[in-house]
Design a protein around this motif. Structure first.
Motif, PDB file in Angstrom:
ATOM      1  N   ARG A 311       0.837  -1.207   0.000  1.00 41.02           N
ATOM      2  CA  ARG A 311       0.000   0.000   0.000  1.00 41.02           C
ATOM      3  C   ARG A 311       0.873   1.260   0.000  1.00 41.02           C
ATOM      4  O   ARG A 311       0.572   2.241  -0.687  1.00 41.02           O
ATOM      5  N   ARG A 338      -0.666  -3.691  -6.996  1.00 38.20           N
ATOM      6  CA  ARG A 338      -2.118  -3.837  -6.842  1.00 38.20           C
ATOM      7  C   ARG A 338      -2.532  -5.310  -6.883  1.00 38.20           C
ATOM      8  O   ARG A 338      -3.452  -5.727  -6.168  1.00 38.20           O
ATOM      9  N   LYS A 339      -1.863  -6.081  -7.696  1.00 34.02           N
ATOM     10  CA  LYS A 339      -2.148  -7.523  -7.725  1.00 34.02           C
ATOM     11  C   LYS A 339      -1.877  -8.151  -6.358  1.00 34.02           C
ATOM     12  O   LYS A 339      -2.616  -9.030  -5.897  1.00 34.02           O
ATOM     13  N   ILE A 341      -2.178  -6.924  -3.456  1.00 33.42           N
ATOM     14  CA  ILE A 341      -3.187  -6.639  -2.415  1.00 33.42           C
ATOM     15  C   ILE A 341      -4.593  -7.036  -2.886  1.00 33.42           C
ATOM     16  O   ILE A 341      -5.584  -6.710  -2.238  1.00 33.42           O
ATOM     17  N   GLY A 342      -4.664  -7.703  -4.044  1.00 25.90           N
ATOM     18  CA  GLY A 342      -5.953  -8.198  -4.529  1.00 25.90           C
ATOM     19  C   GLY A 342      -6.782  -7.181  -5.281  1.00 25.90           C
ATOM     20  O   GLY A 342      -7.970  -7.405  -5.535  1.00 25.90           O
ATOM     21  N   ASP A 343      -6.188  -6.072  -5.659  1.00 26.37           N
ATOM     22  CA  ASP A 343      -6.913  -5.039  -6.411  1.00 26.37           C
ATOM     23  C   ASP A 343      -6.767  -5.353  -7.902  1.00 26.37           C
ATOM     24  O   ASP A 343      -6.018  -4.702  -8.627  1.00 26.37           O
ATOM     25  N   ARG A 344      -7.521  -6.367  -8.361  1.00 28.47           N
ATOM     26  CA  ARG A 344      -7.379  -6.820  -9.742  1.00 28.47           C
ATOM     27  C   ARG A 344      -7.858  -5.755 -10.726  1.00 28.47           C
ATOM     28  O   ARG A 344      -7.264  -5.566 -11.787  1.00 28.47           O
ATOM     29  N   LYS A 345      -8.931  -5.058 -10.343  1.00 26.50           N
ATOM     30  CA  LYS A 345      -9.470  -4.034 -11.237  1.00 26.50           C
ATOM     31  C   LYS A 345      -8.446  -2.914 -11.465  1.00 26.50           C
ATOM     32  O   LYS A 345      -8.200  -2.494 -12.601  1.00 26.50           O
ATOM     33  N   GLY A 346      -7.853  -2.459 -10.370  1.00 28.31           N
ATOM     34  CA  GLY A 346      -6.840  -1.404 -10.483  1.00 28.31           C
ATOM     35  C   GLY A 346      -5.643  -1.876 -11.285  1.00 28.31           C
ATOM     36  O   GLY A 346      -5.089  -1.124 -12.106  1.00 28.31           O
TER      37      GLY A 346
END
Length: 678
Positions: A311, A338-339, A341-346
């Motif tokens: 982050r 981002r991957k 932390i699981g923020d696939r959309k970002g």
């Protein structure tokens, strides 16, 4: 009419008295100025100006005091007044020139130095400062011309060679620069700046081993110069000696903890060797100084990602992308974080943006000029370094070197009021005094003590605790007023009881602190006449007389051969050994009355050194050290005395001990004499 004549007659003694007092106040003021008590000296010069506003001297000397207090506008105004009253005083132009330089008025300074040189064409200081002004204005032709004239006057003035070499570098004439630097080294192998300057050229030439060798010499001679370690780190980095480079950055930051280049480059090197957490600390520091430094922000982001702080990494990447929307590496690394932390959309958005930019690049489509200006490259830059001002984000992994403008800064502190050795000048540690005020030292924290002085302090006789020190502090305005008031108070006490030696001593001490040496000596003499066993009066009378003699000698040196020097100053009787014998006699009494008062031996040793009785001085320093094994100044002065006598080995041993006890300048002198054969 009669009334006016009567008034004139009544005022005649007053006017005569005022004239005498003005001369005396002027002497006291110059005493205060010589002993660096600038605030007090200004008070006295004000009195002279009020009494005789037509004299140029008080304005000139007040300007000198003000420039030492960084009041550059005030100094210039006073020099204007001095020049208005006497346009032939070289010193006034010199000081005004310096004041103008500090206000970035280089044209005005050049005008002053040129005018002064008409009256004193062989003044090295004027040529030196004039050359620096032309360098600052980037008028390199004029600077070289000035330096050429300076070297005709003083062919062995090494600073001129170094400055001319710097000018040649600005003109891209590396060969001439190298010749001048080598000439400077040949003339003075103990000047660290010569070695450091040649090292810069060798760094530019890619001769990194040679540059490192030169910097080794420079560091040996000047161990407290952070810039030398920064430069040697660069030389070592280019030779793939990363550990050595990091060691140098560590040393540089010990000396200058706020050094930007040191922290930034050490952060890069720590990252290269896997010391990620400490690398983050370095970039944190850089970003405290320069929060908008995107290179440091991006590097910290990479390190945060490597240490699992995704982050934090995303936050850093986002700042960089906001500033440089077409920085591809930013999107790539942010997508990866981002991957994590699981923020696939970002992550997908970043990857899509990255893919689009790559397609545009292949198709020759350019983005908005503002966004790509700092990323555009004419060709692949294979250098390992970048200038600090370089904003090309693709160079984020490169070691930073100083901009040319920052390298120029080193000359800003080189303007001078008097030609002096840039290394520590070799002079004895000063005399000890009894006073209320002492300068604080970051290194030496010894409290000097003597039983009788402590008893006097416990008796509450003094308005403040009496200190034994050779680091006297100049008075503040408030302290000046305080001691003037005490003089009046003690005078009333003496009128009430003129047989009390200690009251005389108290007032003598106040006169000493406000630099009225003549009155001070009178009071100490009266104290001795009233109580010839009171050794502090002998001790202080010796000190004040010694300072008087030092001031007279300095004044004689300054006025000797100076055009426009006042005839009064030239009439002053020459200081002779007999004058110092009088000082020594008082110290003989001190030692006779208080044989355990170590400072009596020390001060007498200094006087004997002045009389060139080095053997006698050594005996007294020996006695002082026998009484106080940790007497740093006695070791220092004894070491210098041994060196004067040619006993370098013994001298260096004493200087080493003095350095150990807190006199840092001893190490510089040790270096200068270590290579000298006995």
């Amino acid at each position: 009419m009669i009334k006016k004549i009567l008034t004139a007659f009544l005022l005649l003694p007053t006017l005569l008295c005022a004239q005498i007092n003005t001369e005396r106040v002027m002497t006291i003021a110059r005493n205060a100025l010589y002993f660096e008590d600038y605030v007090l000296s200004i008070q006295y010069f004000n009195q002279v100006i009020n009494a005789k506003p037509y004299l140029y001297e008080p304005y000139f000397f007040r300007g000198l005091a003000k420039i030492n207090l960084d009041d550059f506008q005030g100094a210039e105004a006073d020099c204007n007044a001095a020049i208005q009253r006497n346009p032939f005083v070289v010193g006034a132009y010199q000081i005004r020139g310096l004041a103008r330089i500090r206000q970035n008025n280089y044209d005005g300074a050049i005008e002053d130095y040129k005018t002064a040189l008409k009256y004193d064409p062989e003044n090295l200081v004027l040529w030196h400062n004039l050359s620096l002004c032309h360098m600052q204005k980037e008028d390199y032709g004029a600077a070289k011309e000035d330096l050429g004239k300076l070297l005709k006057i003083a062919p062995r003035y090494t600073r001129a060679y170094l400055m001319r070499g710097e000018v040649s570098l600005k003109q891209k004439d590396t060969i001439q620069a190298l010749n001048d630097f080598e000439k400077a080294i040949e003339m003075d192998r103990y000047d660290p700046d010569g070695w450091g300057a040649r090292a810069i050229v060798r760094l530019q030439q890619g001769k990194y081993a040679d540059a490192e060798a030169d910097l080794d010499h420079s560091i040996h001679l000047s161990a407290k110069n952070a810039g030398n370690y920064i430069n040697r780190a660069l030389a070592r980095f280019h030779q793939n000696n990363l550990r050595g480079a990091m060691s140098d950055y560590d040393l540089a930051l010990d000396i200058d903890p706020n050094n930007f280049l040191g922290h930034y480059n050490r952060g890069l090197l720590r990252a290269q060797v896997g010391d990620d957490n400490r690398a983050i600390e370095d970039f944190d520091f850089v970003l405290q100084i320069e929060p908008d430094n995107m290179m440091a922000t991006f590097n910290r982001g990479l390190l945060r990602a490597q240490t699992g702080n995704y982050r934090g990494a995303i936050s850093d990447y986002s700042k960089v992308i906001d500033e440089y929307p077409n920085f591809m590496a930013g999107y790539y690394h942010r997508a990866e974080a981002r991957k994590k932390i699981g923020d696939r959309k970002g992550a997908e958005q970043d990857e899509f943006k990255l893919m689009k930019m790559q397609i545009d690049k292949r198709n020759g489509v350019t983005a908005d000029n503002k966004d790509v200006a700092d990323n555009a490259q004419d060709g692949e830059d294979k250098s390992k370094t970048r200038k600090k001002s370089d904003k090309n984000m693709d160079n984020y992994r490169k070691i930073v070197i100083a901009d040319d403008s920052e390298q120029d800064e080193k000359y800003k502190s080189d303007y001078r009021g008097r030609v002096q050795d840039r290394n520590v000048s070799i002079k004895m540690e000063s005399m000890y005094a009894l006073t209320y005020y002492e300068k604080l030292s970051e290194v030496k924290r010894i409290v000097h003590f003597h039983k009788y002085i402590e008893e006097l302090n416990h008796s509450k006789l003094f308005p403040k605790p009496l200190r034994i020190t050779n680091m006297e502090a100049p008075l503040t305005e408030e302290q000046v007023r305080f001691h003037f008031a005490l003089v009046d108070s003690h005078t009333s006490d003496i009128v009430a009881d003129d047989k009390d030696a200690k009251k005389r001593f108290l007032r003598g001490l106040d006169f000493y602190l406000v630099q009225d040496f003549a009155s001070s000596i009178d009071d100490f003499t009266q104290a001795i006449l009233l109580d010839d066993k009171f050794f502090p009066a002998y001790f202080m009378r010796a000190l004040v007389r010694y300072k008087q003699l030092e001031y007279k000698k300095a004044e004689a040196e300054l006025t000797e051969g100076v055009p426009g020097a006042s005839s009064d100053s030239k009439k002053q009787p020459e200081v002779t050994s007999i004058d110092y014998d009088i000082v020594k006699n008082d110290l003989d009494h001190v030692i006779q009355l208080a044989p355990d008062f170590v400072y009596g031996y020390y001060n007498r040793a200094n006087v004997l050194s002045m009389l060139k009785d080095y053997r006698g001085a050594l005996e007294d320093y020996n006695k002082a050290i026998e009484l106080n094994k940790d007497f740093a100044e006695a070791y220092f002065n004894r070491g210098l005395t041994h060196i004067f006598l040619g006993n370098n080995k013994q001298g260096i041993t004493d200087l080493s001990k003095a350095g150990e006890l807190g006199i840092v300048s001893a190490y510089n002198i040790i270096k200068r004499f270590t290579d000298t054969r006995e």
